[in-house]
Motif scaffolding. Sequence first.
Motif, mmCIF file in Angstrom:
data_model
loop_
_atom_site.group_PDB
_atom_site.id
_atom_site.type_symbol
_atom_site.label_atom_id
_atom_site.label_comp_id
_atom_site.label_asym_id
_atom_site.label_seq_id
_atom_site.Cartn_x
_atom_site.Cartn_y
_atom_site.Cartn_z
ATOM 1 N N ALA A 41 0.836 -1.212 0.000
ATOM 2 C CA ALA A 41 0.000 0.000 0.000
ATOM 3 C C ALA A 41 0.867 1.257 0.000
ATOM 4 O O ALA A 41 0.568 2.224 -0.708
ATOM 5 C CB ALA A 41 -0.943 -0.001 1.208
ATOM 6 N N GLU A 42 1.938 1.237 0.764
ATOM 7 C CA GLU A 42 2.842 2.389 0.801
ATOM 8 C C GLU A 42 3.559 2.570 -0.540
ATOM 9 O O GLU A 42 3.742 3.694 -1.006
ATOM 10 C CB GLU A 42 3.868 2.221 1.934
ATOM 11 N N ASP A 44 2.375 1.515 -3.497
ATOM 12 C CA ASP A 44 1.341 1.979 -4.432
ATOM 13 C C ASP A 44 1.132 3.487 -4.305
ATOM 14 O O ASP A 44 1.030 4.192 -5.307
ATOM 15 C CB ASP A 44 0.009 1.263 -4.176
ATOM 16 N N GLU A 45 1.083 3.965 -3.073
ATOM 17 C CA GLU A 45 0.906 5.404 -2.839
ATOM 18 C C GLU A 45 2.120 6.181 -3.344
ATOM 19 O O GLU A 45 1.985 7.238 -3.961
ATOM 20 C CB GLU A 45 0.703 5.667 -1.348
ATOM 21 N N PHE A 46 3.306 5.631 -3.117
ATOM 22 C CA PHE A 46 4.551 6.281 -3.528
ATOM 23 C C PHE A 46 4.624 6.468 -5.047
ATOM 24 O O PHE A 46 5.005 7.531 -5.527
ATOM 25 C CB PHE A 46 5.742 5.457 -3.027
ATOM 26 N N GLY A 48 1.937 5.964 -7.155
ATOM 27 C CA GLY A 48 0.650 6.393 -7.686
ATOM 28 C C GLY A 48 0.011 5.389 -8.613
ATOM 29 O O GLY A 48 -0.781 5.760 -9.482
ATOM 30 N N ASP A 50 -0.593 0.655 -9.173
ATOM 31 C CA ASP A 50 -0.455 -0.682 -8.600
ATOM 32 C C ASP A 50 0.974 -1.180 -8.805
ATOM 33 O O ASP A 50 1.501 -1.120 -9.919
ATOM 34 C CB ASP A 50 -1.447 -1.634 -9.270
#
Length: 173
Positions: A41-42, A44-46, A48, A50
């Motif tokens: 999740a981190e 993916d956020e980093f 932007g 999958d």
Amino acid sequence: MGKRTRIINDPSYLVPLLRTFGSRTHKKIFDALSNKWMTKAEIDEFIGADSSKSLHILKKAGLLESQWRVPEAGQKPSKEYHSSYSKVQVNFQCSFEDLSDIIMLTFKPYEEVKDAIEELERLVEEGNTSMSNLTRTLNKNPFYICAVARRSERLSVMGQRLKLIEDVEENYD
């Protein structure tokens, strides 16, 4: 991260390594994981997007390690990832013909190497897993066969044998 060194003695190992660092996304994730442990999740956020495909490729290249993150009370545990190595040492000798085959297999679009990959996968599925038997059957050298296997998402090179990877899609969540 520790100062672990990946030692490469087989030129076919260049296939997953070059494919990994031939992608800006994979490289960006590798660089981030070199500095700290991160969950999917981190990551993916980093980036932007999958990161499952990148994590799969980093794992197949042997550049990814994982552990379970201890959750806060009432939360479920999650896997976190980190890059396995900070250095590489390359020590092999092969002909330019073999090296050029390996580099071509690395960078050709999948459609151009699909037939070779599918034929090798089929032979392994039928039980022909020995490198010496595969070299005779396909009339190719071991470097070529290992390079094709390392390009495949379904095959793994285990010494002088090829193995079919049963669980191609690992859950990275």
